[in-house]
Scaffold this active site. Sequence first.
Site, mmCIF file in Angstrom:
data_model
loop_
_atom_site.group_PDB
_atom_site.id
_atom_site.type_symbol
_atom_site.label_atom_id
_atom_site.label_comp_id
_atom_site.label_asym_id
_atom_site.label_seq_id
_atom_site.Cartn_x
_atom_site.Cartn_y
_atom_site.Cartn_z
ATOM 1 N N HIS A 180 0.853 -1.201 0.000
ATOM 2 C CA HIS A 180 0.000 0.000 0.000
ATOM 3 C C HIS A 180 0.887 1.249 0.000
ATOM 4 O O HIS A 180 2.127 1.122 -0.020
ATOM 5 C CB HIS A 180 -0.974 -0.016 1.181
ATOM 6 C CG HIS A 180 -0.325 -0.147 2.532
ATOM 7 N ND1 HIS A 180 0.549 0.783 3.023
ATOM 8 C CD2 HIS A 180 -0.409 -1.123 3.481
ATOM 9 C CE1 HIS A 180 0.954 0.421 4.229
ATOM 10 N NE2 HIS A 180 0.396 -0.750 4.528
ATOM 11 N N HIS A 222 4.041 1.541 2.311
ATOM 12 C CA HIS A 222 5.281 0.915 1.814
ATOM 13 C C HIS A 222 5.852 1.742 0.661
ATOM 14 O O HIS A 222 7.067 1.899 0.523
ATOM 15 C CB HIS A 222 5.015 -0.510 1.317
ATOM 16 C CG HIS A 222 4.262 -1.369 2.294
ATOM 17 N ND1 HIS A 222 3.047 -1.954 2.002
ATOM 18 C CD2 HIS A 222 4.551 -1.705 3.569
ATOM 19 C CE1 HIS A 222 2.632 -2.638 3.059
ATOM 20 N NE2 HIS A 222 3.523 -2.501 4.027
ATOM 21 N N CYS A 261 3.078 -10.345 20.728
ATOM 22 C CA CYS A 261 2.046 -9.911 19.771
ATOM 23 C C CYS A 261 2.528 -10.328 18.384
ATOM 24 O O CYS A 261 3.544 -9.821 17.896
ATOM 25 C CB CYS A 261 1.847 -8.401 19.821
ATOM 26 S SG CYS A 261 0.770 -7.841 18.472
ATOM 27 N N CYS A 275 2.752 -7.490 15.732
ATOM 28 C CA CYS A 275 4.006 -6.715 15.740
ATOM 29 C C CYS A 275 5.201 -7.633 15.574
ATOM 30 O O CYS A 275 6.311 -7.156 15.373
ATOM 31 C CB CYS A 275 4.235 -5.990 17.063
ATOM 32 S SG CYS A 275 2.930 -4.940 17.625
ATOM 33 N N CYS A 283 -2.773 -4.856 22.697
ATOM 34 C CA CYS A 283 -1.640 -4.261 21.992
ATOM 35 C C CYS A 283 -2.152 -2.964 21.363
ATOM 36 O O CYS A 283 -3.162 -2.980 20.654
ATOM 37 C CB CYS A 283 -1.145 -5.209 20.896
ATOM 38 S SG CYS A 283 -0.182 -4.348 19.629
ATOM 39 N N HIS A 316 -2.365 -3.282 17.469
ATOM 40 C CA HIS A 316 -3.218 -4.292 16.834
ATOM 41 C C HIS A 316 -4.545 -4.501 17.531
ATOM 42 O O HIS A 316 -5.370 -5.297 17.073
ATOM 43 C CB HIS A 316 -2.444 -5.597 16.646
ATOM 44 C CG HIS A 316 -1.314 -5.426 15.687
ATOM 45 N ND1 HIS A 316 -0.053 -5.035 16.081
ATOM 46 C CD2 HIS A 316 -1.282 -5.490 14.333
ATOM 47 C CE1 HIS A 316 0.718 -4.896 15.010
ATOM 48 N NE2 HIS A 316 -0.004 -5.154 13.939
ATOM 49 N N LYS A 321 -6.274 6.073 10.916
ATOM 50 C CA LYS A 321 -5.212 5.088 10.707
ATOM 51 C C LYS A 321 -5.543 4.280 9.450
ATOM 52 O O LYS A 321 -6.706 3.949 9.210
ATOM 53 C CB LYS A 321 -5.164 4.169 11.935
ATOM 54 C CG LYS A 321 -3.995 3.232 11.925
ATOM 55 C CD LYS A 321 -4.032 2.305 13.131
ATOM 56 C CE LYS A 321 -3.294 1.060 12.727
ATOM 57 N NZ LYS A 321 -2.299 0.515 13.373
ATOM 58 N N LYS A 371 -7.165 -2.160 6.944
ATOM 59 C CA LYS A 371 -8.062 -2.942 6.096
ATOM 60 C C LYS A 371 -9.484 -2.894 6.642
ATOM 61 O O LYS A 371 -10.449 -2.828 5.890
ATOM 62 C CB LYS A 371 -7.579 -4.400 6.054
ATOM 63 C CG LYS A 371 -6.807 -4.718 4.790
ATOM 64 C CD LYS A 371 -6.794 -6.197 4.516
ATOM 65 C CE LYS A 371 -5.553 -6.831 5.107
ATOM 66 N NZ LYS A 371 -5.405 -8.236 4.975
HETATM 67 N N1 MSP Z 1 8.950 -6.701 8.212
HETATM 68 C C1 MSP Z 1 9.157 -5.610 9.067
HETATM 69 C C2 MSP Z 1 10.426 -4.872 8.718
HETATM 70 C C3 MSP Z 1 11.682 -5.679 8.738
HETATM 71 S S1 MSP Z 1 13.055 -4.754 8.228
HETATM 72 C C4 MSP Z 1 14.361 -5.667 8.628
HETATM 73 C C5 MSP Z 1 7.983 -4.634 8.946
HETATM 74 N N2 MSP Z 1 7.253 -4.713 7.847
HETATM 75 S S2 MSP Z 1 5.995 -3.763 7.512
HETATM 76 O O1 MSP Z 1 5.393 -4.326 6.333
HETATM 77 O O2 MSP Z 1 5.161 -3.602 8.641
HETATM 78 O O3 MSP Z 1 6.606 -2.421 7.095
HETATM 79 C C6 MSP Z 1 6.762 -1.342 7.967
HETATM 80 C C7 MSP Z 1 7.277 -0.174 7.173
HETATM 81 O O4 MSP Z 1 6.361 0.140 6.096
HETATM 82 C C8 MSP Z 1 7.394 1.124 7.929
HETATM 83 O O5 MSP Z 1 8.544 1.187 8.725
HETATM 84 C C9 MSP Z 1 7.387 2.092 6.781
HETATM 85 O O6 MSP Z 1 8.609 2.033 6.102
HETATM 86 C C10 MSP Z 1 6.304 1.544 5.895
HETATM 87 N N3 MSP Z 1 4.959 2.009 6.279
HETATM 88 C C11 MSP Z 1 3.871 1.220 6.452
HETATM 89 N N4 MSP Z 1 2.801 1.996 6.759
HETATM 90 C C12 MSP Z 1 3.140 3.274 6.807
HETATM 91 C C13 MSP Z 1 2.457 4.470 7.108
HETATM 92 N N5 MSP Z 1 1.177 4.516 7.377
HETATM 93 N N6 MSP Z 1 3.189 5.611 7.136
HETATM 94 C C14 MSP Z 1 4.528 5.617 6.867
HETATM 95 N N7 MSP Z 1 5.183 4.496 6.579
HETATM 96 C C15 MSP Z 1 4.544 3.301 6.512
HETATM 97 O O7 MSP Z 1 7.811 -3.825 9.839
#
Ligand code: MSP
Length: 509
Positions: free
Chosen positions: A18, A21, A126, A129, A143, A146, A294, A297
Amino acid sequence: MSKYYVTTPIYYANAKPHIGHAYTTVAADVLARYHRLLGHQTWFLTGLDEHGAKVADSAQKAGLGPQAFVDQLAVLFERAWKNLGITYDDFIRTTEARHVAGAQKFIAVLREKGALYQGKYKGLYCSGCEKFITEKELVNGLCPDHKRRPDLIEEKNWFFNLSAYLPQVRKLIQEGELKILPATKRNEVLGLFDQELKDFSASRQKVSWGIPVPFDAKQTIYVWVDALSNYLTALDYEHGGKKYQEFWPADMQLMAKDILKFHAIYWPAMLLAAGLPLPKNIFAHGFFSINGGKMSKTIGNVIDSNDLVKKFGCDATRYLLLSQFPFGIDGDIQESRFIEKYNAELANNLGNLVSRVFKMTQKFFGGRVPKTRRLDSELALQNGTFNQFDSQYLWAQVEKHLAEQFEPFECLTAILRFVNTLNSYVDHTAPWRLAKEDKKEELAAVMYDLLFSLQQLSGALAPFLPATAEKIKRALGGTGLVSMADCQKKLGAGQPVEDIKILFPRMEK
Ligand code: MSP
C-alpha cells in the site's frame, strides 16, 4: 569512487503493498537515483520479510501454504515497484536460499562470539508486531497497534545478550558515529536507553515457519533477527563476497518510526556482537494516516499505489506522495488534495512552464537554441526577476536537502520555487513582446536563459520525476539524463530543440 548503499525495510509478505510501503520505497529510490546521477557506485536494496507467525497465519487464512502465499505477494510488490519506477538493484526475499544460508551464518557467528545464551521466555507476544511485549506497554490489556490481546507464551529460546552491548550502542549514537535521523528521532532513541531494554529471544521454539537455527534443530530464528540480517545477506555476507566488500556498511537505512527500535538498538547491538561495522545513517520518517484515520483494512481506507499511478501516472504519484508533508514528521494524507496539488503544482506550474518555453523556441527560433552574446557575468535583464543566482540557489538547495540532510519535501518545495521564478521571468520579460518589437538580442538572451534553466531543472527533478526529467532533457537535444554534471553544461547555440507533449494534462475533479 564513493559508494552509496541504501535500504528500505523488507515489508511483511502478509498483505498487498500500500502507499505506506510506497512512501519509504519512493524515498529510497530518490536517494538511489540522486547518487547514481552524481556518479557514485550505488546499491539500492528492498525486499520482503516472508517468515514468522504473522505471515504463516495470513497464509492459513488465505487457505494457502506459506510459500505459495508469499510467492503470490512477491509478484504484487514487484509489480507495484515497477509501476512506481523504483530502480532497486536487488529485491531480497527471506525465503531465498541465499538469505537462509546468510541468516544461519549470522546467528552462528553471534553464538561463536558468545552473544547468545539459552533461557526460558515466559511472557506476552504480539504476532501482529512480531514482538515480545510487556504488560506495561498494553492499553486496556490490548496491543495498542493491533488492538488485540497478545498471546501468553512460554518457551525455551536462545537469548541475545542485548544488555552487554547497550552502553556501546548508546555511546555511538551520542557521539554521532551512528547517526539516527532526524534529530527528534535520535532523542527518542536515546530516551529508550533509560527505560527497560531486555535481552530478547533470538530464536523461537514454536514457530515452524522460519529458518532453522543451525546449531539447534528444534528452534527457528526469531523473525526480526532473520529479517534484519537481510541487509547483509543480500550482499553475500555468507561468503564475504565482492558486493559485501564493496557496499557494507549501509550508508542509509530508511524506515518509519514504528520499527526504529529494532533498527537503532537491536540491529547495531547484533552487529557489534558479530564484530561487523555499523550502518552510517538510520532515518525514521513519520507515520501517516489517511483522511485523518489510521490506514487499515478494517476501516477500508487503504490506498493502493497502483490506483494512484493509474490515475495520475508514475511521476505524479511519486511527487504527490513526497510533497504532502516533511519526511521526518507524522502527517495526514488527504486524498482530496491529490487532484488539487496535481493541477496547481504539476499541470499549471511545471507543465505550463515547460510547454511554453518549448513552444516559443519553435516559434521564435525554429526549434534551435538561440545564439546569445550575453555573458553570464552580465546576466539577466537587470529586472531582478531571475538571474544566474537562481540556478546556483537551486543546486545548493538540492545538495542541502538530498546530500547533507535528507529532506525530500523541502527539496521539492525549493524546486517548485525555481519553477515559479522561471514562470514569472517569462511573464515579466514577455518574449512574445520582445519578438513583436524585434528586440532580437534580448529575446535570444531570455530564451537561452529559459532553455538552460530547464536543463538544470531536469537534473534537479530527475531523482523525483525521472520520466519527466528525461523528456525535458532529451527535448533539449544531446544525450538523455546521464549525470547531474551534464545538466549543468551550457547548451550549444544552434542545438536542435524539439517540442514536447503536454507533461501533465489537467484533471477534472
Ligand atoms: N517486516 C518488518 C520490517 C523488517 S526490516 C528488517 C515490517 N514490515 S511492515 O510491512 O510492517 O513495514 C513497515 C514499514 O512500512 C514502515 O517502517 C514504513 O517504512 C512503511 N509504512 C507502512 N505503513 C506506513 C504508514 N502509514 N506511514 C509511513 N510508513 C509506513 O515492519
